[in-house]
Scaffold this motif. Structure first.
Motif, PDB file in Angstrom:
ATOM      1  N   PHE A  31      36.309  25.660  41.179  1.00  0.00           N
ATOM      2  CA  PHE A  31      35.310  26.502  41.812  1.00  0.00           C
ATOM      3  C   PHE A  31      35.894  27.861  42.175  1.00  0.00           C
ATOM      4  N   VAL A  32      37.147  27.857  42.644  1.00  0.00           N
ATOM      5  CA  VAL A  32      37.801  29.122  42.967  1.00  0.00           C
ATOM      6  C   VAL A  32      37.929  29.977  41.722  1.00  0.00           C
ATOM      7  N   VAL A  33      38.338  29.345  40.594  1.00  0.00           N
ATOM      8  CA  VAL A  33      38.465  30.087  39.335  1.00  0.00           C
ATOM      9  C   VAL A  33      37.120  30.633  38.898  1.00  0.00           C
ATOM     10  N   GLY A  34      36.074  29.797  38.959  1.00  0.00           N
ATOM     11  CA  GLY A  34      34.756  30.229  38.520  1.00  0.00           C
ATOM     12  C   GLY A  34      34.187  31.311  39.403  1.00  0.00           C
ATOM     13  N   GLU A  92      28.462  33.189  36.353  1.00  0.00           N
ATOM     14  CA  GLU A  92      27.997  32.283  37.399  1.00  0.00           C
ATOM     15  C   GLU A  92      28.584  30.896  37.176  1.00  0.00           C
ATOM     16  N   ALA A  93      28.736  30.141  38.274  1.00  0.00           N
ATOM     17  CA  ALA A  93      29.262  28.770  38.194  1.00  0.00           C
ATOM     18  C   ALA A  93      28.595  27.908  39.248  1.00  0.00           C
ATOM     19  N   SER A  94      28.307  26.650  38.893  1.00  0.00           N
ATOM     20  CA  SER A  94      27.739  25.694  39.840  1.00  0.00           C
ATOM     21  C   SER A  94      28.394  24.334  39.623  1.00  0.00           C
ATOM     22  N   GLY A 120      30.663  20.519  36.204  1.00  0.00           N
ATOM     23  CA  GLY A 120      30.623  21.939  36.504  1.00  0.00           C
ATOM     24  C   GLY A 120      29.925  22.673  35.373  1.00  0.00           C
ATOM     25  N   VAL A 121      29.074  23.640  35.718  1.00  0.00           N
ATOM     26  CA  VAL A 121      28.322  24.394  34.720  1.00  0.00           C
ATOM     27  C   VAL A 121      28.626  25.884  34.887  1.00  0.00           C
ATOM     28  N   THR A 176      29.601  23.480  29.915  1.00  0.00           N
ATOM     29  CA  THR A 176      29.462  22.362  30.848  1.00  0.00           C
ATOM     30  C   THR A 176      30.742  21.544  30.813  1.00  0.00           C
ATOM     31  N   VAL A 177      31.362  21.367  31.984  1.00  0.00           N
ATOM     32  CA  VAL A 177      32.648  20.685  32.087  1.00  0.00           C
ATOM     33  C   VAL A 177      32.452  19.352  32.808  1.00  0.00           C
TER      34      VAL A 177
END
Length: 220
Positions: free
Chosen positions: A11-14, A83-85, A93-94, A114-115
Motif C-alpha cells: 500500500f505504501v508503494v502504491g 490509484e491503488a485499492s 490489491g488493485v 490485480t495482485v
C-alpha cells in the motif's frame, strides 16, 4: 512478514506511486519504444575470510556470519500506478492507471493490475493479472555466458503465476525475441513465456524471421 504487513508495505508503494505517476514515470517500460531489462535483486555481501595465522578469541560472544547462515536475499516488487485499492479480507490489491511493475523476474506495464497475495504467511505474491495495453519483458540467459536474449510480449491480458513462474499472454498476443517475432493469427491464440524466457505458443501463429545483412555495398 505477516500478510497484513505485506499488504501494508504494498500500500505504501502504491500510494507513493500516485505522486510519482503525476510527475515523470520511471523509464523502465515504454509503450512506444523498447523495454529495459528487469531489475536485479540486491546481492548479499559475503563475510571476509579469516586471514591465516590470525589469533581468534577464546570465547565468541556472537556466532560468526557465514555464507551458509546468511539470510536469503528478498525479492522486491515495485508497483507504480495512479490509484491503488486493497481488500485485506480477500488478500487482493488493485492498481489502475499507468501501471508499471518492476520485478527481478519480469517487467510489466498495463492499464490495470490485480495482485493476489497468498493467505499463507511468508508466501508473498501468488498471482498477478495485467489488463489493457499489456507489455511484458523477460530475458533469456545465454548458456555460453553471453548477453541474454530479450523477449518482449504484447497483448490485451497477461497472467503471472508465481508457482511455476509462467507469464500467459492472451488477446492477440505477439512476442519479439531478438530479431524474430511471433504473431498470433487468431485472438484465441495463447503464448506462454516461462521463467527462463522460453516461448510456447498454443494456437495459430505466424513467425517472422529477420536476418541482418552482412554484405557490403560495392565500391564505386
Amino acid at each position: 512478514m505477516s500478510v497484513a504487513s505485506l499488504l501494508a508495505a504494498i500500500f505504501v508503494v502504491g500510494s507513493a506511486a500516485f505522486a510519482h505517476a503525476q510527475g515523470a514515470a520511471p523509464a523502465t517500460l515504454n509503450k512506444q519504444g523498447p523495454v529495459n531489462s528487469a531489475s536485479t535483486a540486491p546481492k548479499t555481501q559475503k563475510p571476509s575470510p579469516v586471514e591465516a595465522g590470525t589469533k581468534q578469541p577464546a570465547v565468541q560472544t556472537t556466532a560468526p556470519v557465514t555464507a551458509a547462515s546468511a539470510p536469503p536475499t528478498a525479492t522486491t516488487t515495485q508497483i507504480y500506478a495512479d490509484e491503488a485499492s486493497f481488500d485485506s479480507a480477500k488478500y487482493i490489491g488493485v492498481f489502475t492507471g499507468h501501471v508499471i511493475v518492476n520485478d527481478p523476474r519480469f517487467n510489466v506495464q498495463s492499464d490495470k493490475m490485480t495482485v493476489f497475495i497468498s493467505k499463507q504467511e511468508k508466501e508473498g505474491l501468488e498471482k498477478a493479472i495485467a489488463e489493457g495495453n499489456v507489455a511484458v519483458v523477460r530475458d533469456r540467459p545465454d548458456p555460453k555466458g553471453g548477453p541474454p536474449t530479450r523477449a518482449v510480449g504484447r497483448s490485451e491480458k497477461a497472467i503471472y503465476t508465481a508457482k511455476d513462474g509462467n507469464v500467459e499472454l492472451t488477446g492477440s498476443p505477439r512476442v519479439q525475441q531478438g530479431l524474430n517475432t511471433h504473431v498470433a493469427t487468431t485472438p484465441d491464440t495463447v503464448m506462454v513465456l516461462n521463467e527462463s524466457g522460453h516461448l510456447q505458443t498454443y494456437g495459430p501463429s505466424r513467425t517472422e524471421i529477420r536476418q541482418e545483412s552482412t554484405t557490403e555495398s560495392p565500391k564505386r
